[in-house]
Structure formats: structure tokens, C-alpha cells
Enzyme design. Sequence first.
Site, PDB file in Angstrom:
ATOM      1  N   HIS A 128      48.054   7.079  67.138  1.00  0.00           N
ATOM      2  CA  HIS A 128      48.776   6.529  65.983  1.00  0.00           C
ATOM      3  C   HIS A 128      48.737   4.997  66.101  1.00  0.00           C
ATOM      4  O   HIS A 128      49.756   4.351  66.328  1.00  0.00           O
ATOM      5  CB  HIS A 128      50.208   7.051  65.993  1.00  0.00           C
ATOM      6  CG  HIS A 128      50.936   6.902  64.693  1.00  0.00           C
ATOM      7  ND1 HIS A 128      50.358   6.340  63.567  1.00  0.00           N
ATOM      8  CD2 HIS A 128      52.210   7.220  64.344  1.00  0.00           C
ATOM      9  CE1 HIS A 128      51.247   6.339  62.578  1.00  0.00           C
ATOM     10  NE2 HIS A 128      52.367   6.863  63.019  1.00  0.00           N
ATOM     11  N   GLN A 131      51.154   2.638  64.170  1.00  0.00           N
ATOM     12  CA  GLN A 131      52.522   2.607  64.701  1.00  0.00           C
ATOM     13  C   GLN A 131      52.604   1.689  65.923  1.00  0.00           C
ATOM     14  O   GLN A 131      53.584   0.977  66.105  1.00  0.00           O
ATOM     15  CB  GLN A 131      52.968   4.016  65.084  1.00  0.00           C
ATOM     16  CG  GLN A 131      54.370   4.078  65.673  1.00  0.00           C
ATOM     17  CD  GLN A 131      55.462   3.753  64.664  1.00  0.00           C
ATOM     18  OE1 GLN A 131      55.461   4.277  63.563  1.00  0.00           O
ATOM     19  NE2 GLN A 131      56.394   2.872  65.035  1.00  0.00           N
ATOM     20  N   ASP A 219      59.508   9.996  71.457  1.00  0.00           N
ATOM     21  CA  ASP A 219      59.020  10.526  70.180  1.00  0.00           C
ATOM     22  C   ASP A 219      59.493  11.975  70.109  1.00  0.00           C
ATOM     23  O   ASP A 219      60.015  12.512  71.100  1.00  0.00           O
ATOM     24  CB  ASP A 219      57.479  10.437  70.155  1.00  0.00           C
ATOM     25  CG  ASP A 219      56.861  10.872  68.826  1.00  0.00           C
ATOM     26  OD1 ASP A 219      57.595  11.000  67.819  1.00  0.00           O
ATOM     27  OD2 ASP A 219      55.622  11.101  68.800  1.00  0.00           O
ATOM     28  N   CYS A 259      59.400   5.939  67.143  1.00  0.00           N
ATOM     29  CA  CYS A 259      58.600   5.703  65.924  1.00  0.00           C
ATOM     30  C   CYS A 259      59.245   6.345  64.700  1.00  0.00           C
ATOM     31  O   CYS A 259      58.934   5.968  63.581  1.00  0.00           O
ATOM     32  CB  CYS A 259      57.182   6.192  66.124  1.00  0.00           C
ATOM     33  SG  CYS A 259      57.030   7.970  66.370  1.00  0.00           S
TER      34      CYS A 259
HETATM   35  N1  NVA Z   1      54.141  12.580  67.320  1.00  0.00           N
HETATM   36  C1  NVA Z   1      54.629  12.644  65.968  1.00  0.00           C
HETATM   37  C2  NVA Z   1      54.648  11.275  65.376  1.00  0.00           C
HETATM   38  C3  NVA Z   1      55.241  11.217  63.988  1.00  0.00           C
HETATM   39  C4  NVA Z   1      55.177   9.843  63.404  1.00  0.00           C
HETATM   40  C5  NVA Z   1      53.759  13.586  65.151  1.00  0.00           C
HETATM   41  O1  NVA Z   1      52.533  13.571  65.327  1.00  0.00           O
HETATM   42  O2  NVA Z   1      54.297  14.361  64.343  1.00  0.00           O
HETATM   43  N1   CP Z   2      56.434   6.755  62.358  1.00  0.00           N
HETATM   44  C1   CP Z   2      55.755   7.340  61.346  1.00  0.00           C
HETATM   45  O1   CP Z   2      54.525   7.364  61.314  1.00  0.00           O
HETATM   46  O2   CP Z   2      56.555   7.869  60.383  1.00  0.00           O
HETATM   47  P1   CP Z   2      56.056   8.750  59.148  1.00  0.00           P
HETATM   48  O3   CP Z   2      55.586  10.081  59.702  1.00  0.00           O
HETATM   49  O4   CP Z   2      57.281   8.884  58.295  1.00  0.00           O
HETATM   50  O5   CP Z   2      54.947   8.039  58.451  1.00  0.00           O
END
Ligand code: NVA
Ligand code: CP
Length: 303
Positions: A128, A131, A219, A259
Amino acid sequence: MRHLHTLSDLGKDDLLALLDRADRFEQERGEDSSRPLAGKSVALVFEKASTRTRVSLELAVVELGGHPVVITGNGSQMGRGEPIADTARVLSRMVHVITFRTAGDERFLDMAKHSSVPVLNALTDTGHPLQLLADLQTVRRSLGKLEGLKYAWIGDGNNMAISWIEAAGLLGLELVLACPQGYQPAPEAVRAANAKGARVKVVTDPATAVRGADVVNTDVFTSMGQESEQEARLAAFAGYRLTQELLSTASRHHIVLHCLPAHRGEEIDADVLEGPHSVVWAEAESRLHTSKAALLWALERDG
Ligand code: NVA
Ligand code: CP
């Protein structure tokens, strides 16, 4: 063509320049009348849910003078099986940048391979990077620097953890990740970061990671797409929640990152999320400033 698949694709110099630019966007908010995206459009493609990424990217494009087009999996022909390769070729004949949130890396790489414009990773199962830009801007704003700090990651060795390991590699950071057995990040990611001069270690004991840490990050325990594993995950991650007690041995000036979205009482207690060390709301706002800088990076590196 420069795509942003992983944070490492930026390199250290571009990463730091991008953060400086994000700081300027933050300082100038509302006063900067230049419109570097005038006449340009950006496709924001989401195959998974999003609040922050969608809003920050859409507003970033608008505030830079461009036109955003949001496409969701189910709201487009992608959801009815149109191949990524075809989607990529069609979109990139019309827009100047694509951002893509999807599951496996193969889908992201397929989009990038068949696109004639830059594609930015807006979250995959293994990273990500957008982020991370916001996280790093937040650390620098809160603690005045990035290097010479002790970083702790508590919880899942997931996409966010992998991107943090890459950040450690790019910037030579000390990062201790506490993750249960079976949920640890890929050892190759740790080896690659340490080969670049980082000091990344994976442990199973959260208290070891938190002791003396300046930055404590977590997270969700169940990421998007893993819903069927929720019960097993909650059992595996018992003891990995950020509580005031766990954080009592962190540095006196430590900050807490998340995040978002957060699950209070799961990976983080409400009084930690809302407490004096938490910078999560500023971290969320940073998504806007860093998205602007990332979009300009993509356009400037295009070619
Ligand atoms: N690890 C989480 C991050 C969400 C922003 C996911 O992949 O759902
Ligand atoms: N942190 C983040 O990516 O949030 P969303 O899933 O809301 O975009």
C-alpha cells in the site's frame, strides 16, 4: 513508463522529494492557484472498498485542476469479466494516469503491462505504497525526522507491513515487527530491506517491539478479502492489540499510527486511538497532500 507498484519503485531521492512536495501542498492548502493537472484526467479504479484512498485521490486530482473518473469493479465491465488488459488499453487511450486498487499483484501488473500511462498502486494484497507516503509525512511532521527513530509494527505481516519494510530499506530505518507465527511478512522482503542497510527484525512478542519505540503502527487483523478467516485471525492475534499497558514502555514521545479503518477493541483500544499519542487523523489528512505529490511524480516520470 514508470509505474508505482511498490514503494521501492520510487527510490530514496524521489521519495524524499515527494514528501517535501507533499509538505508544500499541506502548507499551501487553499492558496495555491497553480493547476498542474489542467486538461488531464485520472482514472481511479477500485475493485475493493475505499474511503480515504478514493476521497484523497479524487480531491487531489480536482485541486490540481484535473478531472477524476472513478470506476468500481461492480459498476463497470470489469465486474462482468472484461479482461484487465482490455480495460488498461481503453483507459490509457483516454486518461493520463491510472490508480488501481485490487487483490492480487497479478491484476495490478496486468494493468501496468497493458497501460500506456503510469499506473499507481492504490492497495494490493502485498503493498500500500500511497498509504506509506502519508505515514512517512506524518512521522516527519510529528517527530521532525525519519531517520534515527525506532519503529514498531504490531499485528499482521500484511500489505502495510510489507510497504513499511520497504520504507525501512529505502531510508535505512530500524523496524521491529511483532507478528504471530503464520502471519509474518515474507522473509525475502526483510532480507531485501536489510541488504540495503535497514535494521528490520521480526519477532513474535509485541512487548519486545514496542519497548523504546518512537513510532508504533498497526492495521486491521483481517484485511479486505480475508473475511472468511476472521475467526482464526482473532484467535491468532490475541495479545497483539495496542493497549495503554502495552504502550507504557514505548518512548515518552511516541506516536501511534493506524492507516484506518480501525476496529476498536480488536487491533487497537479506543483510548489509544483517541489518546494523546495518536496521530491517526493527521495521518488520514496526509493522504490528500501525498496523493497530489504522487500524481505529479507519475506525470513527471512518464516517458
Ligand atoms: N490491510 C488492510 C488495509 C486497509 C487500508 C487491507 O488490505 O484491507
Ligand atoms: N487507509 C486506507 O487506504 O483507507 P481506505 O481503505 O478507506 O482507502
